[in-house]
Write an enzyme that holds these catalytic residues in place. Structure first.
Site, PDB file in Angstrom:
ATOM      1  N   GLU B  60       0.811  -1.219   0.000  1.00  6.67           N
ATOM      2  CA  GLU B  60       0.000   0.000   0.000  1.00  6.67           C
ATOM      3  C   GLU B  60       0.844   1.268   0.000  1.00  6.67           C
ATOM      4  O   GLU B  60       0.491   2.247  -0.657  1.00  6.67           O
ATOM      5  CB  GLU B  60      -0.972   0.004   1.186  1.00  6.67           C
ATOM      6  CG  GLU B  60      -2.119  -0.985   1.057  1.00  6.67           C
ATOM      7  CD  GLU B  60      -1.733  -2.407   1.437  1.00  6.67           C
ATOM      8  OE1 GLU B  60      -0.599  -2.613   1.934  1.00  6.67           O
ATOM      9  OE2 GLU B  60      -2.551  -3.328   1.230  1.00  6.67           O
ATOM     10  N   HIS B 129     -11.231  -5.464   8.780  1.00  5.87           N
ATOM     11  CA  HIS B 129     -11.963  -5.262   7.532  1.00  5.87           C
ATOM     12  C   HIS B 129     -13.226  -4.440   7.787  1.00  5.87           C
ATOM     13  O   HIS B 129     -14.108  -4.366   6.948  1.00  5.87           O
ATOM     14  CB  HIS B 129     -12.351  -6.592   6.899  1.00  5.87           C
ATOM     15  CG  HIS B 129     -11.190  -7.403   6.403  1.00  5.87           C
ATOM     16  ND1 HIS B 129     -10.225  -7.922   7.234  1.00  5.87           N
ATOM     17  CD2 HIS B 129     -10.830  -7.781   5.148  1.00  5.87           C
ATOM     18  CE1 HIS B 129      -9.336  -8.589   6.512  1.00  5.87           C
ATOM     19  NE2 HIS B 129      -9.673  -8.518   5.246  1.00  5.87           N
TER      20      HIS B 129
END
Lengths: 324, 322
Positions: B60, B129
């Site tokens: 990322e 998540h």
């Protein structure tokens, strides 16, 4: 009549003299930075690259128009070598509007967008991913340009280094990664922060072309950089260049360097100063050297005068340019 | 106008914008061949090619850092963070570079960069998540933040983000990806950043929310005897203070709802703005309904964590009875 070989030699000698002139300018500039810091005129958190001038000059002289660089927290040399006038760099250190970042960036955030300097970086390893992106942009547009990241051995321990090398090789972008291996991560010596001795292995792990060069020999750096840049520009993938160099100064200006034996610096100054090495090699006459030195000193002094006469930014201006 | 899901509206926006401007490119994990884990980028690779819909490694900081260089060199990258929690490694690049370049360079550098990510809980996934990390982004100078609550706004806000000259984080409530459906304008559709929406008109109390919590507030409004107005903030930064304060001036009461943990959440900023600028309009305290200061719990407890319409209605009654 001069032979071809002699002509080649004299061209090379002229080039080396230019390199010397530029390295000396960076040296005198950074000595001036140290002096003004001690005089209390410049605030702290300044990092000079005294001893590492050959890497900045050798690499930047090998660049072509349109190539871009990203620098580190030790950025004065790279910035000047990439073509920014010392006046603008000094003005930035003094926090003046005339500085490279209009007095908002300082020593660790020197920029010169116009001259392809995408910026110095206070966070170690911070500039590498951006260089991959710039290189990817060039590749996608089919432009024969190369993006070059400078960073130190300490940066090879941080995540962005590994993500960047992986991405660069995966996408075969025209990037060159120049590791200024001065064997210190701030104050921590290599043996305490690097599990490997041979730094070229860092890039070999990603299948990247990797080369080592004596970073105190500006001509060797220049030749290595030319080779690396050519490979990148020709679309044959990125290159990792380890320039073994020495930091003749502390990590920051004012660093007491308690982590390093005094003799080490004295010895290195005597034997590994890239400017002295080149001066000896060129067998420069004393008057030529002195003239070169006077000129470099004058430019450095002028930069301080220029900076001091600069404009202080207005507080309200700091509220601008956060958004378009 | 066609009825679409929110995720299809996102996909539509990406198609329309990439068609309009050849410098827009999408990059992220599984965005190309796979079309994204939520299918937000489905079809882009076939339509625009692998160069403009780039499958990246799981990296990322590398994705956003690369986008930094791309933006500097003339592209308009749209990065997908696969889940909001996966964006944490890229926070380094966002905080240290993305939000600062324009300022540092005295405005010399454009930063037309968009970061998309799903956000929030309610889909029975594990903790990393289901986070709601909007406050980290809002707190970063130089970065704008939008969170849609309807398919039409998901399309319009994303288009506005992509066209914006500044970096914008667009957080898409993943619980809304597949339902409810909504009318979405065809073709180019832009919802300007910085404008809130009155999602329901009312007279007695203002329920303030963004993202999935807008729907919770709309449900809560139905539970009340009083008349509740629901303000959908839509763009957290820049904040549309006028619409927010206008509603509070009308109703005199405010309940601020966020799914994120309570302390220093974006709700606190909304409360502060109301307290600073509308204190004389208020007939009672401003009350927050929020998640708790714990990591997001696993699915068996998530309904206890995420604010419900009952909790919002109870808070509204408290303010109404004050």
């Amino acid at each position: 009549m001069a032979t071809l070989e002699e002509k080649g030699q004299s061209a090379s000698t002229e080039r080396l003299k230019e390199f010397l002139r530029e390295m000396l300018l960076i040296r005198r500039f950074e000595e001036k930075v140290e002096e003004r810091f001690r005089a209390g005129e410049l605030p702290g958190f300044l990092h000079v690259a005294i001893g590492q001038e050959a890497v900045a000059v050798g690499v930047c002289r090998a660049l072509e128009e349109g190539d871009v660089i990203a620098s580190t927290h030790r950025a004065h040399g790279h910035t000047i070598a990439k073509g920014t006038h010392p006046n603008e760099v000094m003005a930035e250190l003094y926090g003046k509007v005339e500085g490279t970042s209009h007095g908002y960036g300082g020593s660790m955030h020197l920029y010169d967008v116009e001259r392809g300097n995408l910026g110095a970086n206070a966070v170690v390893g911070g500039g590498l991913p951006g260089i991959v992106g710039a290189a990817l942009a060039f590749k996608l547009r089919g432009e024969p340009r190369v993006a070059v990241a400078f960073f130190g051995d300490g940066a090879t321990n941080i995540g962005t280094f590994h993500e960047s090398l992986n991405l660069a090789q995966l996408w075969m972008v025209p990037a060159v990664f120049v590791c200024e291996n001065n064997r210190y991560a701030e104050s921590t010596p290599a043996k305490q922060h690097l599990p490997i001795e041979d730094m070229t292995k860092r890039a070999e792990a990603y299948g990247m072309t990797s080369m080592a060069v004596d970073g105190q020999d500006v001509e060797a750096v220049y030749e290595a950089a030319r080779k690396a840049l050519k490979q990148a520009r020709d679309g044959r993938g990125p290159v990792f260049v380890v320039a073994d160099c020495v930091r003749l100064s502390g990590h920051y200006v004012g660093d007491p360097q308690v982590y390093r034996p005094k003799e080490e610096i004295l010895e290195l100054r005597k034997s590994r100063d890239p400017i002295e090495l080149l001066r000896a090699r060129l067998e420069l006459a004393d008057e030529d050297w002195e003239e070169m030195d006077r000129e470099a000193t004058r430019i450095a002094e002028d930069s301080v005068e220029f900076a001091k006469k600069g404009t202080d930014p207005r507080p309200e201006d700091a509220l601008k340019n956060v958004y378009a | 106008m066609a009825e679409k899901t929110l995720v299809d509206a996102v996909n539509d926006a990406l198609h329309v914008e990439m068609e309009r401007d050849a410098t827009i490119m999408v990059m992220g994990e599984d965005v190309g061949r796979a079309g994204g884990v939520f299918r937000a980028t489905a079809g882009l690779r076939d339509r625009f090619g692998a160069d403009r819909c780039v499958d990246t490694p799981l990296a990322e900081a590398g994705i956003l850092g690369t986008a930094v260089g791309l933006a500097m060199a003339g592209w308009r990258p749209v990065c997908e963070m696969q889940y909001e929690s996966f964006s944490y490694p890229c926070l380094d690049q966002l905080i240290t570079h993305v939000g600062r370049y324009r300022w540092r360079t005295g405005g010399a550098m454009e930063f037309p960069l968009t970061i998309r990510m799903p956000t929030g809980g309610g889909v029975r996934a594990p903790e990393l998540h289901e986070d709601s990390p909007e406050a980290y982004y809002v707190h970063t100078p130089g970065v704008k933040v939008a969170i849609p609550s309807t398919p039409a706004d998901a399309k319009g806000l994303l288009a506005a983000a992509i066209r914006d000259p500044d970096p914008v984080v667009v957080m898409e409530p993943k619980v809304l990806y597949r339902s409810p459906r909504g009318e979405v304008p065809e073709g180019e559709h832009v919802v300007p950043l910085g404008r809130a929406r009155i999602a329901r008109e009312g007279a007695d109390v203002t329920l303030v929310a963004y993202g999935a919590m807008v729907h919770t507030c709309l449900e809560a409004a139905e539970l009340l005897d009083a008349s509740a107005e629901v303000v959908d903030i839509r763009t957290l930064k820049p904040l549309d203070e006028e619409t927010l304060l206008g509603s509070v001036a009308k109703t005199g009461r405010a309940v601020v709802v966020q799914e994120a943990p309570r302390v220093a959440g974006f709700g606190a900023e909304l409360v502060a703005v109301i307290a600073e600028k509308a204190i004389l309009d208020l007939q009672g305290p401003i009350v927050r309904v929020t998640g708790y200061d714990v990591p997001f719990p696993y699915w068996s407890l998530e309904h206890e964590y995420v604010p419900t319409s009952e909790r919002v209605a109870a808070a509204a009654r408290k303010v109404l009875d004050y």
